[in-house]
Design an enzyme around this catalytic site. Structure first.
Site, PDB file in Angstrom:
ATOM      1  N   CYS A   2      -0.073  -2.171   0.069  1.00  0.00           N
ATOM      2  CA  CYS A   2       1.520  -2.365   0.116  1.00  0.00           C
ATOM      3  C   CYS A   2       2.098  -2.772   1.088  1.00  0.00           C
ATOM      4  O   CYS A   2       1.686  -2.961   1.979  1.00  0.00           O
ATOM      5  CB  CYS A   2       2.539  -0.479   0.399  1.00  0.00           C
ATOM      6  SG  CYS A   2       1.987   0.369  -1.169  1.00  0.00           S
ATOM      7  N   ARG A  27      -1.760  -9.269   0.592  1.00  0.00           N
ATOM      8  CA  ARG A  27      -2.891  -7.270   1.380  1.00  0.00           C
ATOM      9  C   ARG A  27      -3.528  -7.111  -0.066  1.00  0.00           C
ATOM     10  O   ARG A  27      -4.211  -5.945  -0.033  1.00  0.00           O
ATOM     11  CB  ARG A  27      -1.496  -6.912   1.667  1.00  0.00           C
ATOM     12  CG  ARG A  27      -1.040  -7.166   2.425  1.00  0.00           C
ATOM     13  CD  ARG A  27       0.309  -6.707   3.278  1.00  0.00           C
ATOM     14  NE  ARG A  27       0.553  -5.797   3.745  1.00  0.00           N
ATOM     15  CZ  ARG A  27       0.248  -5.087   5.246  1.00  0.00           C
ATOM     16  NH1 ARG A  27      -0.240  -6.177   5.784  1.00  0.00           N
ATOM     17  NH2 ARG A  27       0.454  -3.731   5.047  1.00  0.00           N
ATOM     18  N   TRP A  75       0.541  -0.618  -4.183  1.00  0.00           N
ATOM     19  CA  TRP A  75      -0.470  -0.882  -4.486  1.00  0.00           C
ATOM     20  C   TRP A  75      -1.176   0.920  -4.776  1.00  0.00           C
ATOM     21  O   TRP A  75      -1.051   1.169  -3.700  1.00  0.00           O
ATOM     22  CB  TRP A  75      -1.860  -0.964  -2.985  1.00  0.00           C
ATOM     23  CG  TRP A  75      -2.855  -1.393  -3.246  1.00  0.00           C
ATOM     24  CD1 TRP A  75      -4.273  -1.899  -4.097  1.00  0.00           C
ATOM     25  CD2 TRP A  75      -3.890  -0.218  -2.691  1.00  0.00           C
ATOM     26  NE1 TRP A  75      -5.237  -1.824  -3.940  1.00  0.00           N
ATOM     27  CE2 TRP A  75      -5.141  -0.669  -3.069  1.00  0.00           C
ATOM     28  CE3 TRP A  75      -4.301   0.743  -2.344  1.00  0.00           C
ATOM     29  CZ2 TRP A  75      -6.566   0.033  -3.162  1.00  0.00           C
ATOM     30  CZ3 TRP A  75      -5.195   1.724  -2.323  1.00  0.00           C
ATOM     31  CH2 TRP A  75      -7.342   0.847  -2.554  1.00  0.00           C
ATOM     32  N   ASN A 100       5.176   2.545   2.000  1.00  0.00           N
ATOM     33  CA  ASN A 100       4.052   2.407   2.646  1.00  0.00           C
ATOM     34  C   ASN A 100       2.866   3.514   3.296  1.00  0.00           C
ATOM     35  O   ASN A 100       3.140   3.763   3.876  1.00  0.00           O
ATOM     36  CB  ASN A 100       3.564   0.791   2.688  1.00  0.00           C
ATOM     37  CG  ASN A 100       2.452   0.810   3.606  1.00  0.00           C
ATOM     38  OD1 ASN A 100       0.992   1.236   2.983  1.00  0.00           O
ATOM     39  ND2 ASN A 100       1.909  -0.073   5.036  1.00  0.00           N
ATOM     40  N   GLY A 101       1.959   4.106   2.404  1.00  0.00           N
ATOM     41  CA  GLY A 101       1.282   5.247   3.357  1.00  0.00           C
ATOM     42  C   GLY A 101       1.447   5.880   2.264  1.00  0.00           C
ATOM     43  O   GLY A 101       1.173   6.309   0.823  1.00  0.00           O
ATOM     44  N   GLU A 479     -23.799  -7.704   3.393  1.00  0.00           N
ATOM     45  CA  GLU A 479     -22.725  -8.818   3.261  1.00  0.00           C
ATOM     46  C   GLU A 479     -22.780 -10.049   2.100  1.00  0.00           C
ATOM     47  O   GLU A 479     -21.696  -9.798   1.473  1.00  0.00           O
ATOM     48  CB  GLU A 479     -22.299  -9.814   4.475  1.00  0.00           C
ATOM     49  CG  GLU A 479     -20.914 -10.428   4.874  1.00  0.00           C
ATOM     50  CD  GLU A 479     -19.680  -9.528   4.553  1.00  0.00           C
ATOM     51  OE1 GLU A 479     -20.089  -8.520   4.567  1.00  0.00           O
ATOM     52  OE2 GLU A 479     -18.701 -10.762   4.311  1.00  0.00           O
ATOM     53  N   LYS A 483     -19.724  -8.628  -0.871  1.00  0.00           N
ATOM     54  CA  LYS A 483     -19.274 -10.879  -1.488  1.00  0.00           C
ATOM     55  C   LYS A 483     -19.170 -10.523  -2.610  1.00  0.00           C
ATOM     56  O   LYS A 483     -18.151 -10.860  -3.521  1.00  0.00           O
ATOM     57  CB  LYS A 483     -19.615 -11.720  -0.443  1.00  0.00           C
ATOM     58  CG  LYS A 483     -19.368 -11.919   0.600  1.00  0.00           C
ATOM     59  CD  LYS A 483     -17.563 -12.319   1.509  1.00  0.00           C
ATOM     60  CE  LYS A 483     -16.923 -11.044   1.165  1.00  0.00           C
ATOM     61  NZ  LYS A 483     -16.522 -10.358   2.824  1.00  0.00           N
ATOM     62  N   GLU A 486     -17.367  -7.811  -4.553  1.00  0.00           N
ATOM     63  CA  GLU A 486     -16.418  -7.594  -4.963  1.00  0.00           C
ATOM     64  C   GLU A 486     -15.472  -8.614  -4.925  1.00  0.00           C
ATOM     65  O   GLU A 486     -14.309  -8.477  -5.711  1.00  0.00           O
ATOM     66  CB  GLU A 486     -15.287  -7.702  -3.291  1.00  0.00           C
ATOM     67  CG  GLU A 486     -15.486  -8.239  -2.288  1.00  0.00           C
ATOM     68  CD  GLU A 486     -15.644  -8.527  -0.959  1.00  0.00           C
ATOM     69  OE1 GLU A 486     -14.258  -7.243  -0.551  1.00  0.00           O
ATOM     70  OE2 GLU A 486     -15.865  -8.490  -0.027  1.00  0.00           O
ATOM     71  N   HIS A 502     -40.059   1.541  -1.776  1.00  0.00           N
ATOM     72  CA  HIS A 502     -39.867   2.522  -1.801  1.00  0.00           C
ATOM     73  C   HIS A 502     -38.924   3.401  -2.547  1.00  0.00           C
ATOM     74  O   HIS A 502     -38.253   4.656  -2.768  1.00  0.00           O
ATOM     75  CB  HIS A 502     -39.405   3.061   0.125  1.00  0.00           C
ATOM     76  CG  HIS A 502     -40.347   3.076   0.468  1.00  0.00           C
ATOM     77  ND1 HIS A 502     -41.599   3.997   0.816  1.00  0.00           N
ATOM     78  CD2 HIS A 502     -40.444   2.234   1.513  1.00  0.00           C
ATOM     79  CE1 HIS A 502     -42.433   3.251   1.470  1.00  0.00           C
ATOM     80  NE2 HIS A 502     -41.383   2.620   2.428  1.00  0.00           N
ATOM     81  N   LYS A 601      -6.032  -6.428   1.361  1.00  0.00           N
ATOM     82  CA  LYS A 601      -6.553  -6.315   2.483  1.00  0.00           C
ATOM     83  C   LYS A 601      -6.297  -5.861   3.980  1.00  0.00           C
ATOM     84  O   LYS A 601      -7.736  -6.440   4.374  1.00  0.00           O
ATOM     85  CB  LYS A 601      -5.820  -8.212   2.376  1.00  0.00           C
ATOM     86  CG  LYS A 601      -5.608  -8.833   3.729  1.00  0.00           C
ATOM     87  CD  LYS A 601      -7.409  -9.948   3.938  1.00  0.00           C
ATOM     88  CE  LYS A 601      -7.712 -10.552   4.537  1.00  0.00           C
ATOM     89  NZ  LYS A 601      -8.880 -10.857   4.585  1.00  0.00           N
TER      90      LYS A 601
HETATM   91  C1  F6R Z   1     -14.164  -7.103   2.276  1.00  0.00           C
HETATM   92  C2  F6R Z   1     -13.552  -6.903   3.084  1.00  0.00           C
HETATM   93  C3  F6R Z   1     -12.762  -5.466   3.697  1.00  0.00           C
HETATM   94  C4  F6R Z   1     -12.406  -5.560   4.781  1.00  0.00           C
HETATM   95  C5  F6R Z   1     -12.435  -3.921   5.675  1.00  0.00           C
HETATM   96  C6  F6R Z   1     -11.969  -3.572   6.579  1.00  0.00           C
HETATM   97  O1  F6R Z   1     -14.944  -9.040   1.948  1.00  0.00           O
HETATM   98  O2  F6R Z   1     -12.568  -7.416   3.705  1.00  0.00           O
HETATM   99  O3  F6R Z   1     -14.187  -4.845   3.219  1.00  0.00           O
HETATM  100  O4  F6R Z   1     -14.123  -5.574   5.994  1.00  0.00           O
HETATM  101  O5  F6R Z   1     -11.574  -2.821   3.866  1.00  0.00           O
HETATM  102  O6  F6R Z   1     -10.844  -4.086   7.282  1.00  0.00           O
HETATM  103  P1  F6R Z   1     -10.492  -4.720   9.088  1.00  0.00           P
HETATM  104  O7  F6R Z   1     -11.836  -5.699   8.793  1.00  0.00           O
HETATM  105  O8  F6R Z   1      -9.244  -5.317   8.225  1.00  0.00           O
HETATM  106  O9  F6R Z   1     -10.409  -3.517   9.331  1.00  0.00           O
END
Ligand code: F6R
Length: 606
Positions: A2, A27, A75, A100-101, A479, A483, A486, A502, A601
């Site tokens: 949010c 976000r 969100w 937000n929260g 990673e 990527k 997501e 395994h 985000k």
């Molecule tokens: C994936 C991604 C998330 C963030 C995670 C932590 O591409 O961006 O997995 O890494 O939500 O976010 P931060 O780094 O802002 O604490």
């Protein structure tokens, strides 16, 4: 997650609120709304499920007017992402509120309010707040007093903004556990979930502390601490807006941000790598006492921590634990004496990382270091030492340049922790030369883009993918898998290649692409055998291999020749190639690359 914007000005604020919402789109959200008090004192409300553009179209048909308003991108957490659940929430024609929260005790509060005949319009936790406020103002409280009375009844996290048609001169805002910043203008005052939301109207900000309540007025603002007493907080003036928010010639922010990496790494590396004051003035004193490291982070930032464990244990020679913050915060863990807590966070607002940092507070800790991309964020403010990565604002939800600059920050940490003894294994000259060469090495990988794009075409009809790596490249495989899943919604898993037999080998057939990260290191021959096992079962291999590793393309084997590099540069370089792979798979599948479904985000709720 949010986003909130609030404005109190002499001028019209509808466009300011809309622009703020556009700037908060990165976000992640699923509905948007605005409430304003018009020049006749009436409450106007627009809220819709879907993008800010839908709200914008509605406002073009039915414009809003006035100098006071609040706006929100939601969100969904409690209740579906529909218009009824979208914010602002209202109490009659008098109050409107954005939040937000998460209010954890909302059910109990709702039951109490319903017992008093309050009718609810939504399924949200938020709506209880506006009805509690309505009770207080209807009982004679001012809007400020109402907020101060109601917030002690709320368990959980909130940043909120509320307007009252009976008091069209003030917006009241408050925060506890969720971010909120005031923007100070001339003859106007604003609030937003982050400074980016307000950069088009001001460069002067006041970061609210936990429990703060503020009253926004045309002439300025009043600020109160959690105990109700007036309080002053420092004003921060930010430099001119970075070009990060301009898309330029790119189709997506993610692609732009991938391409920015040589420059952003160079910015981060412009610091003297062996000057520990880049971590803060107390770094030398704290680093001198460190005999263990505990890294706490989530998602991509957690993967950066897993890479750093290799560097810290190998080059510094001290134990390094890495744990996802959402687990650590609820676990009885044992902290080794002399532990440096290191949090890694792009946003600096991740609720789980912040909570883990706060509970990691005992006699064995010698200090708390935040590696973060956002100055003044909650995690930065709760830490003793800070390394600010110079990635610039990252708009694409999938983290790219924030991750690679985190890796560089963690290399500098390893180098500086090692200075008290074990640095002899991390040869200074070699280390500094590797760092200096990193932007060029990344540029070489970016030049492979057409080949990676062609490789990506093989993934678009697949439903699953396996990523393999060994040693320090296992977290890079993780990673890569994160990527891909997501942004392309292809189910992807990463394994240390030695684990294949395994269990996961059972999944391998000609419909399972297997991506391998294959640098020319001491584990190469082991990895090669693991890949033979995949080929023998018909699995199609996509090998990101050091050009000197001797892999040749053939039937069922695609090879991307990567520049030769050390275990310092390699994690960054292979990551960039995997970022491009995910981007082009998602592009071919037509997903919303910059705003993948269900993701946010800045994850400010647990
Ligand atoms: C994936 C991604 C998330 C963030 C995670 C932590 O591409 O961006 O997995 O890494 O939500 O976010 P931060 O780094 O802002 O604490």
């Amino acid at each position: 997650m949010c986003g909130i914007v609030a404005a109190m000005a002499k001028r019209e604020v509808a466009d300011i609120l809309l622009e703020g919402l556009r700037r908060l789109e990165y976000r992640g959200y699923d509905s948007a709304g605005i409430a304003m008090i018009d020049h006749d004192g009436g409450l106007q409300l627009h809220k819709y499920s879907g993008k800010v553009a839908i709200l914008e179209q509605a406002l073009a048909l039915e414009p809003m007017q006035g100098g006071i308003g609040i706006a929100h991108t939601r969100w969904a957490t409690h209740g579906q992402p529909n218009a009824l659940n979208a914010h602002p929430h209202v109490a009659g024609n008098r109050l409107a509120l954005v939040h937000n929260g998460i209010i954890e005790n909302h059910q109990a509060l709702r039951q109490q309010l319903e017992a008093d005949d309050t009718a609810f319009l939504s399924e949200t936790d938020t709506e209880v707040i506006v009805h509690l406020l309505a009770k207080a103002v209807n009982g004679g409280a001012t809007l400020l007093a109402a907020v101060q009375q109601v917030i002690p009844q709320l368990n959980g996290a909130y940043a909120l903004a509320v307007i009252d048609t009976e008091n069209p001169e003030q917006v009241v805002v408050a925060r506890q556990g969720s971010p909120l910043v005031l923007g100070v203008g001339i003859g106007e005052t604003f609030a937003g979930s982050d400074t980016l939301a307000l950069r088009s109207v001001t460069d002067t900000f006041v970061y609210l502390e936990e429990g703060d309540v503020a009253v926004l007025e045309v002439a300025g603002y009043q600020l109160f601490a959690a105990n109700g007493e007036p309080v002053e907080r420092p004003k921060t003036r930010l430099e001119a807006e970075h070009e990060s928010q301009v898309l330029g010639d790119y189709d997506h922010y993610m692609l732009k941000e991938i391409h920015e990496q040589p420059a952003r790494l160079a910015d981060t590396l412009a610091l003297d790598p062996l000057d520990c004051t880049v971590f803060g003035p107390r770094a030398a004193a704290i680093f001198g006492q460190v005999s263990a490291v505990q890294i706490l982070a989530c998602g991509t930032s957690y993967h950066a921590g897993l890479v750093a464990r290799h560097w810290i244990e190998q080059y510094v020679g001290i134990p390094c634990q890495v744990e996802v913050a959402s687990e650590y915060r609820y676990r009885q863990s044992v902290t080794l004496p002399g532990t440096l807590i290191v949090t890694i966070s792009q946003s600096g607002e991740t609720a789980d990382t912040l909570a883990a940092l706060k509970i990691a507070d005992n006699d064995h800790i010698v200090g708390r270091l935040a590696i973060c991309n956002v100055d003044h964020s909650a995690i930065v403010r709760a830490s003793d030492l800070v390394f600010l990565t110079r990635a610039g604002a990252e708009i694409g939800v999938a983290s790219t340049k924030a991750f690679t600059t985190q890796l560089v920050a963690l290399q500098l940490l390893a180098a500086n922790l090692g200075r008290n003894g074990a640095l002899s294994t991390l040869n200074n000259e070699r280390f500094c030369a590797t760092l200096r060469g990193m932007p060029d090495a990344v540029a070489q990988v970016l030049a492979l883009e057409p080949t990676i794009k062609a490789m990506a075409a093989h993934f678009t009809l697949k439903h699953h993918a396996l990523f393999l790596g060994r040693g320090i490249y296992h977290p890079i495989a993780m990673e890569g898998a994160l990527k891909l899943k997501e942004i392309s919604y292809i189910h992807a898993e990463a394994y240390p290649a030695g684990e294949l037999k395994h269990g996961p080998l059972a999944l391998v057939d000609d419909d399972m692409p297997v991506v391998a990260v294959a640098p020319n290191d001491e584990l190469l021959e082991k990895l090669r055998s693991n890949l033979e096992e995949v080929r023998a079962r018909g699995g199609e291999l996509f090998v990101f291999a050091d050009e000197a590793a001797g892999f040749t393309a053939g039937e069922g084997v695609h090879v991307l020749p990567m520049p030769h590099c050390s275990d310092m540069a390699g994690p960054v370089i292979y990551t960039v190639a995997l970022q491009l792979l995910s981007y082009y798979v998602a592009l071919a599948k037509g997903t919303d690359v910059d705003k993948p479904r269900n993701l946010a985000k800045s994850v400010t709720v647990e």
